[in-house]
Design an enzyme around this catalytic site. Sequence first.
Site, short mmCIF file in Angstrom:
data_model
loop_
_atom_site.label_atom_id
_atom_site.label_comp_id
_atom_site.label_asym_id
_atom_site.label_seq_id
_atom_site.Cartn_x
_atom_site.Cartn_y
_atom_site.Cartn_z
N GLY A 63 0.80 -1.23 0.00
CA GLY A 63 0.00 0.00 0.00
C GLY A 63 0.82 1.26 0.00
CG ASN A 111 -5.98 3.53 3.88
OD1 ASN A 111 -6.48 3.27 2.77
ND2 ASN A 111 -5.55 2.57 4.71
CG PHE A 115 -7.58 -1.60 -4.16
CD1 PHE A 115 -6.86 -1.61 -2.97
CD2 PHE A 115 -8.36 -2.71 -4.47
CE1 PHE A 115 -6.91 -2.73 -2.12
CE2 PHE A 115 -8.41 -3.82 -3.64
CZ PHE A 115 -7.69 -3.82 -2.46
CG ASN A 139 -1.35 -6.85 -1.88
OD1 ASN A 139 -2.42 -6.66 -2.43
ND2 ASN A 139 -1.25 -7.07 -0.58
CB SER A 175 -8.78 -3.42 0.94
OG SER A 175 -9.21 -2.07 0.96
CG ASN A 177 -10.68 1.64 2.34
OD1 ASN A 177 -11.53 2.01 3.14
ND2 ASN A 177 -9.39 1.58 2.65
CB THR A 178 -12.48 -2.71 -2.75
OG1 THR A 178 -11.38 -1.89 -3.13
CG2 THR A 178 -13.13 -3.30 -3.99
CE LYS A 217 -2.29 -6.64 4.34
NZ LYS A 217 -1.41 -5.56 3.87
CB THR A 245 -4.63 -8.27 10.10
OG1 THR A 245 -4.39 -7.08 10.87
CG2 THR A 245 -4.78 -9.46 10.98
CG ASN A 246 -5.70 -4.87 4.72
OD1 ASN A 246 -5.53 -3.66 4.89
ND2 ASN A 246 -5.72 -5.42 3.53
N GLY A 297 0.46 -2.55 13.51
CA GLY A 297 0.79 -1.92 14.78
C GLY A 297 2.20 -2.12 15.27
CE1 TYR A 318 1.92 3.73 4.72
CE2 TYR A 318 0.83 2.09 3.36
CZ TYR A 318 1.21 3.40 3.59
OH TYR A 318 0.86 4.38 2.69
C1 LIG Z 1 -2.42 4.44 3.50
C2 LIG Z 1 -2.47 2.95 3.55
C3 LIG Z 1 -2.70 2.24 2.37
C4 LIG Z 1 -2.74 0.84 2.38
N1 LIG Z 1 -2.94 0.18 1.21
C5 LIG Z 1 -2.92 -1.19 1.20
C6 LIG Z 1 -3.05 -1.90 -0.01
O1 LIG Z 1 -3.14 -1.33 -1.10
N2 LIG Z 1 -3.04 -3.26 0.05
C7 LIG Z 1 -2.91 -3.95 1.23
O2 LIG Z 1 -2.90 -5.19 1.22
N3 LIG Z 1 -2.78 -3.29 2.39
C8 LIG Z 1 -2.77 -1.94 2.40
N4 LIG Z 1 -2.62 -1.26 3.59
C9 LIG Z 1 -2.52 -2.03 4.86
C10 LIG Z 1 -1.09 -2.24 5.32
O3 LIG Z 1 -0.35 -3.00 4.38
C11 LIG Z 1 -1.06 -2.96 6.68
O4 LIG Z 1 -1.63 -4.25 6.52
C12 LIG Z 1 -1.86 -2.23 7.76
O5 LIG Z 1 -1.68 -0.84 7.63
C13 LIG Z 1 -1.43 -2.63 9.17
O6 LIG Z 1 -0.05 -2.40 9.37
P1 LIG Z 1 0.54 -1.07 10.09
O7 LIG Z 1 -0.16 -0.93 11.39
O8 LIG Z 1 2.02 -1.33 10.21
O9 LIG Z 1 0.25 0.07 9.16
C14 LIG Z 1 -2.57 0.14 3.60
C15 LIG Z 1 -2.34 0.86 4.79
C16 LIG Z 1 -2.28 2.25 4.78
C17 LIG Z 1 -2.03 2.98 6.06
#
Ligand SMILES: Cc1cc2nc3c(=O)[nH]c(=O)nc-3n(C[C@H](O)[C@H](O)[C@H](O)COP(=O)(O)O)c2cc1C
Length: 337
Positions: A63, A111, A115, A139, A175, A177-178, A217, A245-246, A297, A318
């Site tokens: 992402g 967020n 996509f 991904n 996700s 958001n879809t 995922k 996880t996501n 996290g 991330y």
């Molecule tokens: C701005 C943003 C965009 C993301 N876009 C995607 C994505 O396109 N595909 C995906 O599998 N996860 C996406 N994620 C999820 C992250 O890969 C991750 O699974 C999630 O944020 C939890 O990890 P973190 O707490 O380290 O951010 C996105 C997260 C953020 C914050």
Amino acid sequence: MSLYQVLQPLLFRLDGETSHDAALRALDLAHKLHLTRPATPLTGRPVRVMGIDFPNPVGLAAGLDKNGAHIDALASFGFGFLEIGTVTPRPQPGNPRPRLFRLPAARAVINRMGFNNAGVDALVANVGRSRHRGVLGINIGKNFDTPIEQAADDYVACLRKVYPLASYVAANVSSPNTKNLRELQQGDALDRLLGALMNEREALAAIHGRRVPIAVKLAPDLEEAAIAAAAEAFVRHRVDGIIATNTTIARDGVAGLRHAEETGGLSGAPVKEKANQVLARLHAHLGGRIPLIGVGGILSAADAREKLAAGASLVQVYSGLVYRGPALVEELVAALR
Ligand SMILES: Cc1cc2nc3c(=O)[nH]c(=O)nc-3n(C[C@H](O)[C@H](O)[C@H](O)COP(=O)(O)O)c2cc1C
């Protein structure tokens, strides 16, 4: 003081997405000017997972680089692997802005990007241009306007195109958001998707002479029964890895904060407990039969150790990068040695 510590207050004055774009542009520039460290993994504990040799167990989560347009610059953080995407068959703009929000008091992000990406052909061209020879996950997802009943066609179309370039492929069915995407995590829809992906993978393995691992995922919002059922499906279909996880649709830990009620997926510190619980439940069901990649996290070495304790073989970050910068990667690689 690191460059990121200087830049962060400036970046945090901008809105979420402008800041994200500015940080990536600055990083690309710094990389071109050779101001970044070499684009090689940091020396850490090597691990073999899904049949792949990872130089260290710390990866970039999907992402951040949806189109694979910043691979070489991001490699200079020293990650053991990068996951680019989510990419869809056709380019799509994503949701209207604003769609990315920081909640600094909770060290969280919300967020609803949806996509936004330049399409799989653009990603393939970007990967072709990069010099990166390290572990690269790609991904994949579905276009927002592909009916959910035909979702498998989109995943298969992406799999075909990215197959020769990917160390592993991750199917994102989580996700928020879809519309309806997360339905693909359960029941017949999951069975159909996994059947289609694994079938296609066998055909591609014969063509390319290489069997690319496929990971799935998952969301942190799955109930215990759904986790158990998904785990069984993954064993049945011989899925190679699970990324847990996501982002979460829950708002635990952010109540009352500015932006807390924005629609979308919450990530960063507040998703950690939920993500760890899913990880631990998967581990309990699978007992090591399928390797787990822990994400959600991680903002410190202790957070990363908790993922390994819950059953993860690899970790990804991330949101932690937003709050800690590239120093986080060094800290994690050193701690997991
Ligand atoms: C701005 C943003 C965009 C993301 N876009 C995607 C994505 O396109 N595909 C995906 O599998 N996860 C996406 N994620 C999820 C992250 O890969 C991750 O699974 C999630 O944020 C939890 O990890 P973190 O707490 O380290 O951010 C996105 C997260 C953020 C914050």
